[in-house]
Design an enzyme around this catalytic site. Structure first.
Site, mmCIF file in Angstrom:
data_model
loop_
_atom_site.group_PDB
_atom_site.id
_atom_site.type_symbol
_atom_site.label_atom_id
_atom_site.label_comp_id
_atom_site.label_asym_id
_atom_site.label_seq_id
_atom_site.Cartn_x
_atom_site.Cartn_y
_atom_site.Cartn_z
ATOM 1 N N HIS A 253 -4.692 9.853 0.785
ATOM 2 C CA HIS A 253 -4.781 9.000 1.975
ATOM 3 C C HIS A 253 -5.570 9.716 3.064
ATOM 4 O O HIS A 253 -5.051 10.044 4.123
ATOM 5 C CB HIS A 253 -3.373 8.649 2.451
ATOM 6 C CG HIS A 253 -3.300 7.300 3.102
ATOM 7 N ND1 HIS A 253 -3.765 7.068 4.367
ATOM 8 C CD2 HIS A 253 -2.845 6.109 2.643
ATOM 9 C CE1 HIS A 253 -3.581 5.798 4.671
ATOM 10 N NE2 HIS A 253 -3.028 5.187 3.633
ATOM 11 N N ASP B 290 0.826 -1.212 0.000
ATOM 12 C CA ASP B 290 0.000 0.000 0.000
ATOM 13 C C ASP B 290 0.863 1.266 0.000
ATOM 14 O O ASP B 290 2.021 1.253 0.414
ATOM 15 C CB ASP B 290 -0.870 0.054 1.269
ATOM 16 C CG ASP B 290 -2.060 -0.893 1.198
ATOM 17 O OD1 ASP B 290 -2.133 -1.714 0.271
ATOM 18 O OD2 ASP B 290 -2.916 -0.802 2.094
ATOM 19 N N HIS C 45 -5.947 2.550 -4.083
ATOM 20 C CA HIS C 45 -5.946 2.824 -2.640
ATOM 21 C C HIS C 45 -6.635 4.162 -2.353
ATOM 22 O O HIS C 45 -6.482 4.698 -1.267
ATOM 23 C CB HIS C 45 -4.496 2.840 -2.158
ATOM 24 C CG HIS C 45 -4.335 2.726 -0.659
ATOM 25 N ND1 HIS C 45 -5.137 1.940 0.132
ATOM 26 C CD2 HIS C 45 -3.439 3.310 0.199
ATOM 27 C CE1 HIS C 45 -4.757 2.042 1.401
ATOM 28 N NE2 HIS C 45 -3.736 2.870 1.468
ATOM 29 N N HIS D 179 3.865 -2.200 3.198
ATOM 30 C CA HIS D 179 3.857 -0.859 2.597
ATOM 31 C C HIS D 179 5.171 -0.638 1.850
ATOM 32 O O HIS D 179 6.245 -0.857 2.407
ATOM 33 C CB HIS D 179 3.679 0.209 3.679
ATOM 34 C CG HIS D 179 2.355 0.117 4.381
ATOM 35 N ND1 HIS D 179 2.116 -0.822 5.360
ATOM 36 C CD2 HIS D 179 1.212 0.825 4.222
ATOM 37 C CE1 HIS D 179 0.854 -0.680 5.788
ATOM 38 N NE2 HIS D 179 0.294 0.304 5.111
HETATM 39 ZN ZN LIG Z 1 -2.531 3.237 3.257
#
Ligand SMILES: [Zn+2]
Length: 253
Positions: A110, A55, A106, A201
């Site tokens: 964010h 991610d 995603h 990540h």
């Molecule tokens: Zn994230």
């Protein structure tokens, strides 16, 4: 009694219902609930396969290091990228796909999602999917919300964009202060099993620069652990048996 006087007491109930519709699906963030009640959302797939997912990228400092590591391991993965980062780094986004990996959504940014924002979610996810499709040459199939918080608005927005939400069944807490290769591997392995989906990540978000190095260093051991157990490591696109319609079938009966 006037209509307006009758309607007034309903307002709080309406707010409660709206709030429940917004935040109710976010209960799937709880790993135990997710695995027990929504195995597809937890990324439970073929028992001989482990889906490897990253991610928060792409990031020009860290993502190429992950691509090199995966090349040397002969493994492919799914990268859940942020639309705004993919737009800023189209060449790197394209490289992820050209090196055999799968691109997924995603979100655009964010963002946290504690307030209902259906229109913004629909626009953001569609925009991210379009940027990712343009860079990668194929329409993305999967959506993972920032922080793993699947609100009602995000669920609707993902479906409108033709994306299937997928969270994870094992994570490495690789963003946490003090994370090391050993801690990441131990944390993943606590919940690691055939058919699972691992979250790591490849780029920092809200964590100090360089925090991604723990995940990178944990990768060879994690991939070896899966292969020793007889599980193939790969992207989500290979994680579910395909049905006649081309959509993932049920992971387990
Ligand atoms: Zn994230």
């Amino acid at each position: 009694m006037t209509c307006s006087r009758r309607a007034a007491p309903l307002a709080p109930a309406g707010i409660v219902l709206l709030g429940a519709a917004h935040i109710g699906p976010a209960a799937t963030w709880l790993p135990g609930l997710r695995r027990a009640c929504f195995p597809w959302l937890a990324g439970e797939g073929r028992l001989d396969h482990v889906a490897l997912t990253f991610d928060d990228g792409p990031d020009p400092t860290s993502t190429p290091r992950f691509l090199d590591a995966l090349d040397s391991l002969g493994a492919r993965a799914t990268f859940f990228v942020l639309g705004e980062r993919a737009a800023r780094h189209p060449r790197l986004t394209r490289e992820i796909a050209s090196r055999g990996h799968e691109l997924a959504v995603h979100g655009w940014a964010h963002d946290p999602a504690w307030r209902p924002a259906l229109v913004r979610e629909v626009r953001g996810i569609r925009r991210a999917a379009a940027v990712i499709a343009a860079a990668g040459g194929a329409s993305p199939r999967w959506y993972r919300p920032p922080y793993g918080i699947l609100t009602g608005g995000r669920l609707v927005a993902a479906r409108r964009a033709g994306l299937r939400p997928v969270l994870w069944s094992a994570w490495g807490r690789d963003w946490a202060a003090g994370a090391t290769a050993a801690s990441v591997r131990a944390t993943v392995e606590r919940d690691l099993r055939g058919g699972g989906t691992v979250l790591l990540h490849d780029a920092p978000h809200g964590s100090p620069p360089g925090r991604w190095q723990a995940a990178l260093a944990a990768l060879p051991g994690l991939v070896a652990r899966c292969r020793d157990a007889g599980w193939t490591v790969g992207p989500l696109g290979e994680h579910w048996p395909r049905t006649g319609g081309g959509l993932p079938g049920r992971a387990r009966d």
